[in-house]
Design a protein around this motif. Structure first.
Motif, short mmCIF file in Angstrom:
data_model
loop_
_atom_site.label_atom_id
_atom_site.label_comp_id
_atom_site.label_asym_id
_atom_site.label_seq_id
_atom_site.Cartn_x
_atom_site.Cartn_y
_atom_site.Cartn_z
N GLY A 1 -5.86 1.60 8.52
CA GLY A 1 -6.57 0.44 7.99
C GLY A 1 -6.01 0.00 6.66
N VAL A 2 -5.72 0.95 5.79
CA VAL A 2 -5.15 0.63 4.48
C VAL A 2 -3.77 -0.01 4.65
N SER B 1 -8.28 5.67 8.74
CA SER B 1 -8.37 5.12 7.38
C SER B 1 -7.00 4.74 6.86
N ALA B 2 -6.03 5.60 7.10
CA ALA B 2 -4.67 5.31 6.62
C ALA B 2 -4.12 4.06 7.30
N LEU C 1 -4.12 -3.63 5.80
CA LEU C 1 -4.56 -4.48 4.69
C LEU C 1 -3.42 -4.76 3.72
N GLU C 2 -2.63 -3.72 3.44
CA GLU C 2 -1.50 -3.90 2.53
C GLU C 2 -0.49 -4.87 3.12
#
Length: 572
Positions: free
Chosen positions: A551-552, A548-549, A555-556
């Motif tokens: 992926g974030v 999850s980290a 995206l950022e």
């Protein structure tokens, strides 16, 4: 050791002082009584009656019955046995209520309103107007440390005093005299379930138990031990009772039953140790009052469940308290309950042998049985043992019910697990009262008078079908006021709900007490809860958290790159 002997040796003060007999009793002002009458009429008269005699319009449907204020007998007090309560006693019980009865708490009342209400309640009994009846309440001493030694001493005193004759050896209301208990108004009452302290009328703290031991409960068979036992002895028994309840003041109700995966076989012959590693979940039970055949006062008020499974089978253990184990007669979820039972006065419909986890300090006490043996030695050694007709190993013979007690009824005790036939794909579940037309349920049903369980298909309580045993198995045992029933079924089944590791499924419970004539719709039940099949190896959250980290972060970075590119384009 008899009570009398203890009393002679222990006539120590209970911290209670007599009030000044020459002082005029405080009955409140006319304005207070008028204000109190208004509050009483609006909030109390429906149960306690306009005249305070306990005969309100709702009284016939309540158990225990509402207090008769005209008698001057109040159970929860800090004053000695037989004495009137203090104003603070009355204010306290109005404010906190009496758990597991129809008496609610009134925390919203101000102190001024409470005092007005107390003044009006006192006007119902002339005893409050007599100065000689006024006494001060006891000061409860600071509790000493609770130790293994104090609990052991309390256990010995509990046995010597004959407490088990009403409360049972382990405090589960299964004492020999329990079904015969009545209060001073000739109403049947029930022993306190000492294994469930959150049901105690006057509170579950050690101080509350000590007070009840010291002052007793006026109007009931529960005696006061303030002059019969030393303070140390009363704290010892307090500690033993507190320990019987698991040293918990709260039921800690569950919403989820977690099934533990095991690697070995699921063998019902080894049921005593099968669930050792499984967490227990305690669910509240209430009466079925939605449909005809209502149970306004179900015998059980809670059930403990544990579950284990392997790659092939699932086993679920159910335990609940019962005054008597009824393993004779019959029971079934489709047995009709005559309409007149719904309309009848519930207390009258309850047989003498009825069981009920009514619990609490309000209703039970030591009282010699009417029988000759009890008359000969009311505090002696002739304690009745529920289920003692069967001393042999109740698990030994087969997978059927054994070891039941002596409750006489045409109906046996019974229990059922309820599952939807098909796992719901939304939050909507079948109607919890045996399903509905479009959303059927399966019941794993055990009539505890029989050795074989049965699977029932329900499309509502008026459309039940017995499908036979199918692949169900069950074993049961009644011992010291507790039923223990274990169901076993294949984990996956054709035409029925299959269970998967890491999966959830709705689950509900029903309990029938045969001695209370519970059958069919008349029963205790729960709403839908959930069972979760915990995987043998819990996946570490680290991997999913890292993914999850990441992926974030991606995206950022993409957003920043896009924003920079757009800014350069606009600048050009």
């Amino acid at each position: 050791m008899r009570i009398a002997a203890i009393g002679l040796a222990c006539a120590l003060g209970v911290g209670v002082a007599s009030a000044d007999a020459s002082a005029a009793p405080d009955l409140g002002s006319d304005a207070q009584r008028a204000a109190g009458k208004e509050l009483y009429t609006r909030n109390c008269a429906q149960c306690h009656g306009d005249k305070g005699d306990g005969n309100g319009v709702a009284a016939p449907h309540l158990m225990p019955r509402p207090r008769d204020f005209t008698s001057g007998k109040f159970k929860i007090r800090t004053t000695p046995s037989g004495k009137l309560p203090t104003d603070e006693d009355l204010k306290h019980i109005i404010k906190v209520g009496m758990p597991y009865t129809s008496m609610p708490a009134w925390p919203e009342f101000s102190d001024e309103q409470l005092m007005s209400l107390v003044s009006y309640v006192k006007s119902f009994s002339p005893d409050f107007a007599r100065a000689e009846n006024q006494v001060e309440g006891m000061t409860i001493p600071k509790p000493p440390a609770m130790t293994a030694e104090s609990v052991a001493r309390g256990k010995a005193s509990y046995a010597e005093l004959g407490c088990a004759r009403c409360h049972g050896e382990l405090g589960r209301t299964d004492g020999g005299t329990a079904p015969t208990l009545k209060d001073d108004f000739d109403h049947p009452i029930l022993p306190a379930d000492l294994s469930r302290p959150w049901t105690f009328r006057g509170g579950a703290r050690r101080e509350d138990i000590f007070r009840a031991m010291t002052t007793g409960l006026n109007g009931t068979p529960m005696p006061a031990f303030g002059e019969a036992l030393t303070e140390e002895q009363r704290w010892d028994i307090t500690d033993y009772i507190f320990a019987l309840g698991g040293s918990s003041e709260s039921p800690d109700y569950a919403t989820l039953l977690t099934a533990k995966k095991i690697t070995g076989d699921i063998d019902l012959a080894a049921a005593d140790t099968l669930f050792d590693q499984a967490p227990a979940a305690f669910f509240p039970i209430v009466g079925q009052i939605m449909q005809p055949g209502r149970a306004f006062h179900p015998a059980s008020n809670g059930l403990t469940a544990r579950a284990v499974y392997n790659d092939a089978d699932l086993a679920i253990e159910l335990r609940w308290n019962d005054m008597r184990g009824n393993a004779s007669g019959k029971n079934a979820p489709d047995l009709a309950v005559p309409p007149e039972e719904d309309a009848a006065e519930p207390m009258a419909a309850k047989p003498a042998g009825a069981a009920a986890d009514d619990g609490g300090w309000g209703d039970a006490e030591e009282k010699p049985a009417a029988g000759k043996a009890a008359d000969a030695d009311p505090w002696g050694d002739a304690e009745a043992k529920p289920g003692d007709a069967d001393e042999k190993d109740p698990w030994a013979e087969d997978d059927g019910a054994t070891g039941a007690g002596d409750g006489a009824s045409e109906f046996s005790d019974a229990v059922a697990l309820q599952f939807p036939v098909v796992l719901p794909t939304s939050i909507r579940k079948p109607y919890f009262l045996f399903g509905d037309k479009d959303h059927p349920v399966h019941l794993w049903f055990a009539d505890l008078a029989r050795k074989t369980p049965s699977l029932w298909l329900g499309h509502g309580s008026d459309k039940m079908e017995n499908l036979g045993a199918r692949d169900l198995a069950v074993t049961s045992r009644f011992e010291k006021g507790e039923w223990r029933v274990v169901f076993k079924r294949r984990l996956r089944s054709t035409g029925a709900l299959s269970f998967e590791e890491h999966g959830f499924a709705p689950i509900a419970f029903s309990v029938w007490d045969g001695a209370s004539r519970e059958r069919g719709n008349k029963r205790g039940l729960t709403t839908w809860w959930s069972i979760y099949f915990e995987p043998a190896e819990k996946p570490s959250p680290a991997g999913s958290m890292a993914a999850s980290a990441l992926g974030v972060l991606v995206l950022e970075a993409a957003f920043v790159a896009w924003a920079r590119r757009r800014k350069r384009t606009e600048a050009a």
